[in-house]
Design a protein around this motif. Structure first.
Motif, PDB file in Angstrom:
ATOM      1  N   CYS A 115     -18.797  41.853  23.126  1.00  0.00           N
ATOM      2  CA  CYS A 115     -18.747  42.831  24.217  1.00  0.00           C
ATOM      3  C   CYS A 115     -18.331  42.161  25.520  1.00  0.00           C
ATOM      4  O   CYS A 115     -17.512  42.692  26.282  1.00  0.00           O
ATOM      5  N   PHE A 116     -18.902  40.996  25.774  1.00  0.00           N
ATOM      6  CA  PHE A 116     -18.579  40.232  26.984  1.00  0.00           C
ATOM      7  C   PHE A 116     -17.101  39.869  27.013  1.00  0.00           C
ATOM      8  O   PHE A 116     -16.411  40.045  28.029  1.00  0.00           O
ATOM      9  N   PHE A 117     -16.582  39.399  25.889  1.00  0.00           N
ATOM     10  CA  PHE A 117     -15.192  38.946  25.836  1.00  0.00           C
ATOM     11  C   PHE A 117     -14.214  40.116  25.987  1.00  0.00           C
ATOM     12  O   PHE A 117     -13.242  40.028  26.752  1.00  0.00           O
ATOM     13  N   VAL A 118     -14.465  41.215  25.295  1.00  0.00           N
ATOM     14  CA  VAL A 118     -13.583  42.383  25.377  1.00  0.00           C
ATOM     15  C   VAL A 118     -13.577  42.924  26.805  1.00  0.00           C
ATOM     16  O   VAL A 118     -12.523  43.270  27.358  1.00  0.00           O
ATOM     17  N   PHE A 119     -14.756  42.987  27.399  1.00  0.00           N
ATOM     18  CA  PHE A 119     -14.886  43.455  28.779  1.00  0.00           C
ATOM     19  C   PHE A 119     -14.066  42.567  29.713  1.00  0.00           C
ATOM     20  O   PHE A 119     -13.353  43.051  30.597  1.00  0.00           O
ATOM     21  N   TRP A 120     -14.163  41.274  29.513  1.00  0.00           N
ATOM     22  CA  TRP A 120     -13.461  40.269  30.317  1.00  0.00           C
ATOM     23  C   TRP A 120     -11.954  40.455  30.223  1.00  0.00           C
ATOM     24  O   TRP A 120     -11.234  40.439  31.231  1.00  0.00           O
ATOM     25  N   VAL A 121     -11.451  40.656  29.026  1.00  0.00           N
ATOM     26  CA  VAL A 121     -10.009  40.805  28.803  1.00  0.00           C
ATOM     27  C   VAL A 121      -9.480  42.064  29.493  1.00  0.00           C
ATOM     28  O   VAL A 121      -8.429  42.042  30.144  1.00  0.00           O
ATOM     29  N   ILE A 122     -10.200  43.173  29.363  1.00  0.00           N
ATOM     30  CA  ILE A 122      -9.741  44.433  29.951  1.00  0.00           C
ATOM     31  C   ILE A 122      -9.691  44.338  31.475  1.00  0.00           C
ATOM     32  O   ILE A 122      -8.746  44.818  32.115  1.00  0.00           O
ATOM     33  N   GLU A 123     -10.689  43.709  32.072  1.00  0.00           N
ATOM     34  CA  GLU A 123     -10.703  43.548  33.524  1.00  0.00           C
ATOM     35  C   GLU A 123      -9.477  42.782  34.010  1.00  0.00           C
ATOM     36  O   GLU A 123      -8.799  43.182  34.961  1.00  0.00           O
ATOM     37  N   LEU A 124      -9.191  41.667  33.366  1.00  0.00           N
ATOM     38  CA  LEU A 124      -8.053  40.853  33.791  1.00  0.00           C
ATOM     39  C   LEU A 124      -6.727  41.561  33.520  1.00  0.00           C
ATOM     40  O   LEU A 124      -5.757  41.391  34.270  1.00  0.00           O
ATOM     41  N   ALA A 125      -6.676  42.350  32.469  1.00  0.00           N
ATOM     42  CA  ALA A 125      -5.449  43.092  32.160  1.00  0.00           C
ATOM     43  C   ALA A 125      -5.124  44.088  33.270  1.00  0.00           C
ATOM     44  O   ALA A 125      -3.954  44.283  33.637  1.00  0.00           O
ATOM     45  N   ILE A 126      -6.158  44.733  33.825  1.00  0.00           N
ATOM     46  CA  ILE A 126      -5.942  45.713  34.900  1.00  0.00           C
ATOM     47  C   ILE A 126      -5.418  45.031  36.156  1.00  0.00           C
ATOM     48  O   ILE A 126      -4.411  45.448  36.738  1.00  0.00           O
ATOM     49  N   ILE A 127      -6.078  43.968  36.583  1.00  0.00           N
ATOM     50  CA  ILE A 127      -5.667  43.333  37.833  1.00  0.00           C
ATOM     51  C   ILE A 127      -4.357  42.582  37.665  1.00  0.00           C
ATOM     52  O   ILE A 127      -3.591  42.412  38.623  1.00  0.00           O
ATOM     53  N   TYR A 128      -4.047  42.140  36.452  1.00  0.00           N
ATOM     54  CA  TYR A 128      -2.799  41.406  36.224  1.00  0.00           C
ATOM     55  C   TYR A 128      -1.586  42.291  36.497  1.00  0.00           C
ATOM     56  O   TYR A 128      -0.510  41.812  36.846  1.00  0.00           O
ATOM     57  N   ARG A 129      -1.775  43.601  36.368  1.00  0.00           N
ATOM     58  CA  ARG A 129      -0.683  44.541  36.609  1.00  0.00           C
ATOM     59  C   ARG A 129      -0.471  44.816  38.094  1.00  0.00           C
ATOM     60  O   ARG A 129       0.483  45.510  38.462  1.00  0.00           O
ATOM     61  N   GLY A 130      -1.359  44.291  38.950  1.00  0.00           N
ATOM     62  CA  GLY A 130      -1.130  44.376  40.380  1.00  0.00           C
ATOM     63  C   GLY A 130      -1.997  45.393  41.103  1.00  0.00           C
ATOM     64  O   GLY A 130      -2.742  46.166  40.498  1.00  0.00           O
TER      65      GLY A 130
ATOM     66  N   ILE B 242       0.598  28.782  42.651  1.00  0.00           N
ATOM     67  CA  ILE B 242      -0.340  29.826  42.208  1.00  0.00           C
ATOM     68  C   ILE B 242       0.065  31.175  42.803  1.00  0.00           C
ATOM     69  O   ILE B 242       0.103  31.322  44.022  1.00  0.00           O
ATOM     70  N   SER B 243       0.339  32.127  41.937  1.00  0.00           N
ATOM     71  CA  SER B 243       0.620  33.498  42.375  1.00  0.00           C
ATOM     72  C   SER B 243      -0.674  34.305  42.327  1.00  0.00           C
ATOM     73  O   SER B 243      -1.721  33.821  41.878  1.00  0.00           O
ATOM     74  N   PHE B 244      -0.593  35.550  42.770  1.00  0.00           N
ATOM     75  CA  PHE B 244      -1.754  36.441  42.703  1.00  0.00           C
ATOM     76  C   PHE B 244      -2.236  36.574  41.264  1.00  0.00           C
ATOM     77  O   PHE B 244      -3.436  36.499  40.985  1.00  0.00           O
ATOM     78  N   ARG B 245      -1.318  36.770  40.326  1.00  0.00           N
ATOM     79  CA  ARG B 245      -1.695  36.941  38.925  1.00  0.00           C
ATOM     80  C   ARG B 245      -2.312  35.670  38.348  1.00  0.00           C
ATOM     81  O   ARG B 245      -3.294  35.719  37.611  1.00  0.00           O
ATOM     82  N   THR B 246      -1.741  34.506  38.710  1.00  0.00           N
ATOM     83  CA  THR B 246      -2.304  33.238  38.236  1.00  0.00           C
ATOM     84  C   THR B 246      -3.707  33.043  38.793  1.00  0.00           C
ATOM     85  O   THR B 246      -4.623  32.599  38.094  1.00  0.00           O
ATOM     86  N   GLY B 247      -3.887  33.403  40.067  1.00  0.00           N
ATOM     87  CA  GLY B 247      -5.206  33.308  40.681  1.00  0.00           C
ATOM     88  C   GLY B 247      -6.222  34.192  39.989  1.00  0.00           C
ATOM     89  O   GLY B 247      -7.392  33.815  39.835  1.00  0.00           O
ATOM     90  N   ALA B 248      -5.791  35.379  39.545  1.00  0.00           N
ATOM     91  CA  ALA B 248      -6.694  36.279  38.825  1.00  0.00           C
ATOM     92  C   ALA B 248      -7.141  35.664  37.506  1.00  0.00           C
ATOM     93  O   ALA B 248      -8.314  35.752  37.126  1.00  0.00           O
ATOM     94  N   ILE B 249      -6.210  35.026  36.799  1.00  0.00           N
ATOM     95  CA  ILE B 249      -6.560  34.381  35.519  1.00  0.00           C
ATOM     96  C   ILE B 249      -7.530  33.229  35.755  1.00  0.00           C
ATOM     97  O   ILE B 249      -8.518  33.056  35.010  1.00  0.00           O
ATOM     98  N   ILE B 250      -7.270  32.419  36.785  1.00  0.00           N
ATOM     99  CA  ILE B 250      -8.172  31.310  37.110  1.00  0.00           C
ATOM    100  C   ILE B 250      -9.568  31.844  37.425  1.00  0.00           C
ATOM    101  O   ILE B 250     -10.588  31.282  36.983  1.00  0.00           O
ATOM    102  N   THR B 251      -9.631  32.937  38.176  1.00  0.00           N
ATOM    103  CA  THR B 251     -10.921  33.560  38.496  1.00  0.00           C
ATOM    104  C   THR B 251     -11.670  33.927  37.226  1.00  0.00           C
ATOM    105  O   THR B 251     -12.878  33.681  37.109  1.00  0.00           O
TER     106      THR B 251
END
Length: 504
Positions: free
Chosen positions: A171-186, A355-364
């Motif tokens: 649950c933690f991992f799936v939640f994590w992936v979905i969050e980053l997928a949303i912000i990765y799109r800008g 580091i771009s905005f998207r790269t920063g999101a992944i690092i976060t």
């Protein structure tokens, strides 16, 4: 080269394409001012943003913490309302630079701290956000895990890995992936998500309130429970630390709100949007929390402050699924907006060419896992004392410097091109403004130097700090950390900067 293009009707400033060298090492497309044509967030977008951020599990349980300290529900709701009115002011002040100049928080900080020095407050803010991101993701994953356990009987009894069922980790991992997928799109995707998430979460909270009211036939004894601290000296001993803690809850956003307001159509949109969105939403949510908890005490014999645990009491599959989706949307809406946007920009500011905005999101996202949020939340003393007290004090110190620099020293006038080049007016000495660093250090020590722990009923220390305080003579200031940090840094920075101008 020109510094700015002609002003828009609402006094917004746009940076000309040739205002600074294209190869500047202190700029990239994410840190560059948002063009006027792309500043289109309306009042509703900001209201929706705040509804989406405020309606989450931790903010739902804020009132419970104050009630547990001895307040009655009226005192708790009053404290939360006042705290959010107070924290709204620095948000509006720092948020002003967003619609006017289109710049994010770390670029605004360059004016006061220096182009390199801005990394100091940016990294403090980023570190806090990364930890909060991990904590919120873990809490959200736990909520989904509990509700799925009600739907699928064997879900919570799965084999353990690292002390927790593997299904919880999933649950933690799936939640994590979905969050980053949303912000990765800008940011535009985030705006659209918040637009529909806000009313959905409001409906979810209202459904929970109606459901428990129907079962309880009223809201039970909690609403009639007298205050244990009264309105005398004992109340003030709880009120001021509680007020600072509630302010600390959103003190992070009071810094990086330009990350959002830079997309605003104008000052009216951000001022009215935040004013209608933050204090009203948090107060209403606290009131709903108290009412629902009062109903739960009448129905189940004990107050249930956790909305996930309460939703899990129903055996209706549709109700469980609705609660599951509500928790899912509510936690994502606050976590992505509050805890990914800021560090993404802050990390990009650290090395704009790498580091771009998207790269920063992944690092976060990665750091949010590495801090092991399941350990942070397993120790309430660490979570409460360190997070809301110390973090609030430090971030209040940064807010004081930003407000002093932008409003008092510069009177809201910035020279945009110089924020992106070496040897400009914001370069100071080696890229650092020692006055801002000194104000940050002094304000930070005054704000958190007296941090202390109390003794519990067993006479044991309930927290990570000495009982007499880290610096004993500063202990009296500890309960007012955010206010002390903001005031001290604001005054000292103003004196140092204006004194320097007079000596030139």
């Amino acid at each position: 080269m020109t510094d700015t293009a002609p002003r828009a009707p609402q006094h917004a400033v746009e940076l000309a394409a040739d205002a600074y060298p294209a190869g500047s090492r202190y700029a990239n497309e994410d840190l560059r001012p948002v063009p006027l044509a792309d500043r289109r967030w309306t009042t509703y977008n900001f209201v929706a943003l705040w509804i989406g951020m405020a309606h989450c599990i931790p903010s739902w349980t804020l009132a419970s913490g104050l009630v547990a300290l001895g307040m009655d529900w009226k005192q708790a709701v009053l404290t939360i309302a006042l705290a959010n009115v107070i924290v709204l002011l620095p948000m509006l002040l720092t948020g002003h630079a967003g619609p006017k100049y289109g710049i994010p928080f770390p670029v605004l900080a360059r004016a006061g701290f220096g182009i390199r020095g801005a990394n100091l407050p940016a990294m403090v803010r980023a570190a806090v956000a990364c930890c909060w991101f991990g904590i919120q993701t873990w809490i959200g994953g736990q909520g989904i895990f509990v509700l799925l356990g009600k739907i699928f009987g064997g879900w919570t009894g799965a084999a353990e890995v690292g002390g927790y069922p593997w299904t919880l980790w999933l649950c933690f991992f799936v939640f994590w992936v979905i969050e980053l997928a949303i912000i990765y799109r800008g940011m535009e995707t985030l705006r659209r998500f918040e637009n529909w998430a806000a009313p959905f979460v409001l409906v979810g909270a209202a459904v929970l309130l109606i459901w428990i009211a129907n079962k309880a036939g009223g809201f039970g004894p909690l609403l009639h429970e007298p205050s244990k601290v009264g309105w005398g000296p004992d109340f003030w001993k709880v009120f001021f630390p509680g007020l600072m803690g509630m302010i600390g809850f959103w003190s992070t956003l009071s810094l990086n709100i330009p990350d959002f307001t830079r997309f605003g159509k104008g000052q009216r949109a951000q001022v009215w949007g935040q004013t209608m969105g933050l204090p009203t939403t948090m107060t209403l949510f606290a009131l709903m929390s108290v009412l629902v908890t009062a109903g739960s005490e009448k129905v189940y014999g004990a107050p249930i402050w956790d909305p996930v645990a309460l939703a899990g009491k129903t055996d209706n599959v549709f109700g469980l699924l609705f609660a599951l989706v509500t928790v899912f949307v509510a936690t994502i809406s606050v976590n992505v907006a509050a805890n990914v946007v800021s560090p993404a920009y802050d990390l990009a500011n650290l090395a704009p060419k790498l580091i771009s905005f998207r790269t920063g999101a992944i690092i976060t996202g990665v750091v949010g896992v590495l801090v092991m949020p399941w350990k942070l939340t397993s120790t309430p003393e660490l979570y409460i004392f360190t997070w809301l007290g110390v973090v609030g004090g430090l971030l209040g110190t940064v807010a004081g410097i930003l407000i002093a620099d932008y409003w008092i020293v510069r009177r809201t006038v910035l020279h945009l091109a110089d924020l992106y080049v070496r040897e400009g007016r914001y370069w100071y000495r080696g890229g650092w403004n020692w006055r801002a660093v000194l104000a940050f250090a002094v304000g930070g020590v005054l704000a958190v130097g007296g941090s202390y722990s109390t003794l519990n009923a067993k006479g044991e220390k309930a927290g990570p700090f000495p009982v007499d305080g880290l610096i004993p003579f500063l202990k009296p200031l500890a309960d007012y950390g955010w206010a002390v940090g903001l005031a001290a840094s604001l005054v000292l920075y103003t004196v140092l900067m204006l004194g320097e101008r007079r000596s030139q």
